[in-house]
Design a protein around this motif. Structure first.
Motif, short mmCIF file in Angstrom:
data_model
loop_
_atom_site.label_atom_id
_atom_site.label_comp_id
_atom_site.label_asym_id
_atom_site.label_seq_id
_atom_site.Cartn_x
_atom_site.Cartn_y
_atom_site.Cartn_z
N SER A 98 -16.43 13.16 -30.59
CA SER A 98 -15.41 14.09 -30.09
C SER A 98 -14.00 13.50 -30.12
N GLY A 99 -13.88 12.22 -30.49
CA GLY A 99 -12.58 11.62 -30.67
C GLY A 99 -12.08 10.85 -29.46
N THR A 100 -11.28 9.82 -29.72
CA THR A 100 -10.59 9.04 -28.68
C THR A 100 -9.12 8.99 -29.04
N LYS A 101 -8.30 9.45 -28.11
CA LYS A 101 -6.84 9.40 -28.32
C LYS A 101 -6.33 8.07 -27.80
N GLN A 127 -11.79 21.95 -36.37
CA GLN A 127 -11.49 20.96 -35.34
C GLN A 127 -10.95 21.66 -34.11
N ASP A 128 -11.63 21.46 -33.00
CA ASP A 128 -11.23 22.04 -31.73
C ASP A 128 -11.19 20.94 -30.69
N PRO A 129 -10.28 21.04 -29.73
CA PRO A 129 -10.17 19.97 -28.71
C PRO A 129 -11.49 19.71 -28.02
N GLY A 130 -11.83 18.42 -27.91
CA GLY A 130 -13.06 18.02 -27.23
C GLY A 130 -14.31 18.13 -28.05
N HIS A 131 -14.20 18.62 -29.30
CA HIS A 131 -15.40 18.79 -30.14
C HIS A 131 -15.38 17.94 -31.40
N GLY A 132 -14.33 17.22 -31.65
CA GLY A 132 -14.26 16.50 -32.91
C GLY A 132 -14.22 17.49 -34.06
N LEU A 133 -14.82 17.13 -35.17
CA LEU A 133 -14.93 18.03 -36.30
C LEU A 133 -16.36 18.53 -36.41
N ARG A 134 -16.50 19.82 -36.62
CA ARG A 134 -17.83 20.41 -36.76
C ARG A 134 -17.94 21.07 -38.13
N VAL A 181 -18.07 8.33 -36.86
CA VAL A 181 -18.83 9.29 -37.67
C VAL A 181 -20.11 8.62 -38.15
N VAL A 182 -21.21 9.37 -38.12
CA VAL A 182 -22.47 8.90 -38.68
C VAL A 182 -22.90 9.87 -39.78
N SER A 183 -23.47 9.35 -40.84
CA SER A 183 -23.93 10.24 -41.91
C SER A 183 -25.43 10.41 -41.83
N ASP A 184 -25.92 11.46 -42.45
CA ASP A 184 -27.36 11.62 -42.55
C ASP A 184 -27.90 10.69 -43.63
N ARG A 185 -29.19 10.69 -43.78
CA ARG A 185 -29.81 9.70 -44.66
C ARG A 185 -29.32 9.81 -46.09
N ASN A 186 -29.04 11.02 -46.53
CA ASN A 186 -28.65 11.26 -47.92
C ASN A 186 -27.14 11.32 -48.11
N PHE A 187 -26.38 11.04 -47.07
CA PHE A 187 -24.92 11.12 -47.16
C PHE A 187 -24.46 12.52 -47.60
N ASN A 188 -25.25 13.52 -47.21
CA ASN A 188 -24.84 14.89 -47.49
C ASN A 188 -24.06 15.50 -46.34
N LYS A 189 -24.36 15.02 -45.13
CA LYS A 189 -23.70 15.56 -43.95
C LYS A 189 -23.19 14.42 -43.08
N ALA A 242 -32.59 13.35 -35.23
CA ALA A 242 -31.27 13.88 -35.56
C ALA A 242 -30.21 12.83 -35.26
N GLN A 243 -29.10 12.97 -35.96
CA GLN A 243 -28.02 12.01 -35.79
C GLN A 243 -26.99 12.57 -34.80
N SER A 244 -26.41 11.68 -34.02
CA SER A 244 -25.32 12.08 -33.14
C SER A 244 -24.47 10.87 -32.81
N VAL A 245 -23.28 11.15 -32.35
CA VAL A 245 -22.31 10.11 -32.02
C VAL A 245 -21.68 10.44 -30.68
N THR A 246 -21.55 9.43 -29.83
CA THR A 246 -20.87 9.60 -28.55
C THR A 246 -19.71 8.62 -28.47
N GLN A 247 -18.52 9.14 -28.32
CA GLN A 247 -17.37 8.29 -28.08
C GLN A 247 -17.14 8.27 -26.58
N LEU A 248 -17.18 7.10 -26.01
CA LEU A 248 -17.30 6.96 -24.56
C LEU A 248 -16.01 7.23 -23.81
#
Lengths: 113, 114
Positions: free
Chosen positions: A105-108, B37-44, A92-100, A1-7
């Motif tokens: 969680s974002g960095t301000k 979009q919810d705080p701390g979750h990015g976009l789901r 952001v990471v996409s799945d293999r087929n660019f469908n999802k 599965a794909q996932s992303v962590t913004q540190l």
């Protein structure tokens, strides 16, 4: 599965100093990766994308990112911050087929005068 | 900018009422997406569509339904809104799955459920 962590959830820099926003990914195949920026009360705007060509990707507004497979990282950098760069940034990471697409969680980013 | 319009932009409603959000595109893109979009979750991802009448669930689809009767419109419905569905909702479009094209986003709908 794909996932992303913004540190970092928040990064603060002074105007004119370098910006580093960190992103690590997990993917079972060679991924495609994106950075988006969101200004307050706005939608997301694409900054840059990596899709298995050059590992150093240049984007808009002076941003660039380097894909490092050995470190599973895709950090976003800019040599000199501008006040207008203050916003939230999403890796952001996409799945293999660019469908999802899977979002970090974002960095301000705060830019001080 | 990609031609994406979300309506309404803001809505306040009460628990238990039905709510429908609309996403309209002028780009003739095949793929359309609804995120929250919810705080701390990015976009789901809530649901997405890969063509007229073709939809699939995302990671947070419970309590939501979608419909796509025309290429240009993708509707998100909360059948009986709950306070946990208070959020900012974004619509996105992309040209074609498998073409490594990124998504383009609307400006969002801020939904408050009291």
């Amino acid at each position: 599965a794909q996932s992303v962590t913004q540190l970092d959830s928040h990064v603060s820099v002074s105007e004119g100093t370098p910006v580093l926003l960190r992103c690590n990914y997990s993917s079972s195949y060679s991924p495609s990766l994106f950075w988006y920026v969101q200004h307050p009360n706005k939608g997301l705007q694409l900054l840059l994308k990596y899709t298995s060509a050059a590992t150093l990707v240049k984007g808009i507004n002076g941003f660039e990112a380097e894909f490092k497979k050995s470190e599973t990282s895709f950090h976003l950098t800019k040599p000199s911050a501008h006040m207008s760069d203050a916003a939230e940034y999403f890796c952001v990471v996409s799945d293999r087929n660019f469908n999802k697409f899977y979002f970090g969680s974002g960095t301000k980013l705060n830019v001080k005068p | 900018d990609a031609g994406i319009t979300q309506s309404p932009r803001h809505k306040v409603t009460e628990t238990g009422t039905p709510v429908t959000l609309r996403c309209h595109q002028t780009e003739n893109h095949r793929y359309m997406y609804w995120y929250r979009q919810d705080p701390g979750h990015g976009l789901r991802l809530i649901h997405y569509s890969y063509g007229v009448k073709d939809t699939d669930k995302g990671e947070v689809s419970d309590g939501y339904s979608v419909s796509r009767s025309k290429t240009e419109d993708f509707l998100l419905t909360l059948e009986s809104a709950t306070s946990s569905q208070t959020s900012v909702y974004f619509c996105a479009i992309s040209f074609e799955g498998g073409s490594n094209q990124p998504q383009h986003f609307g400006d969002g709908t801020r939904l408050s459920i009291l």
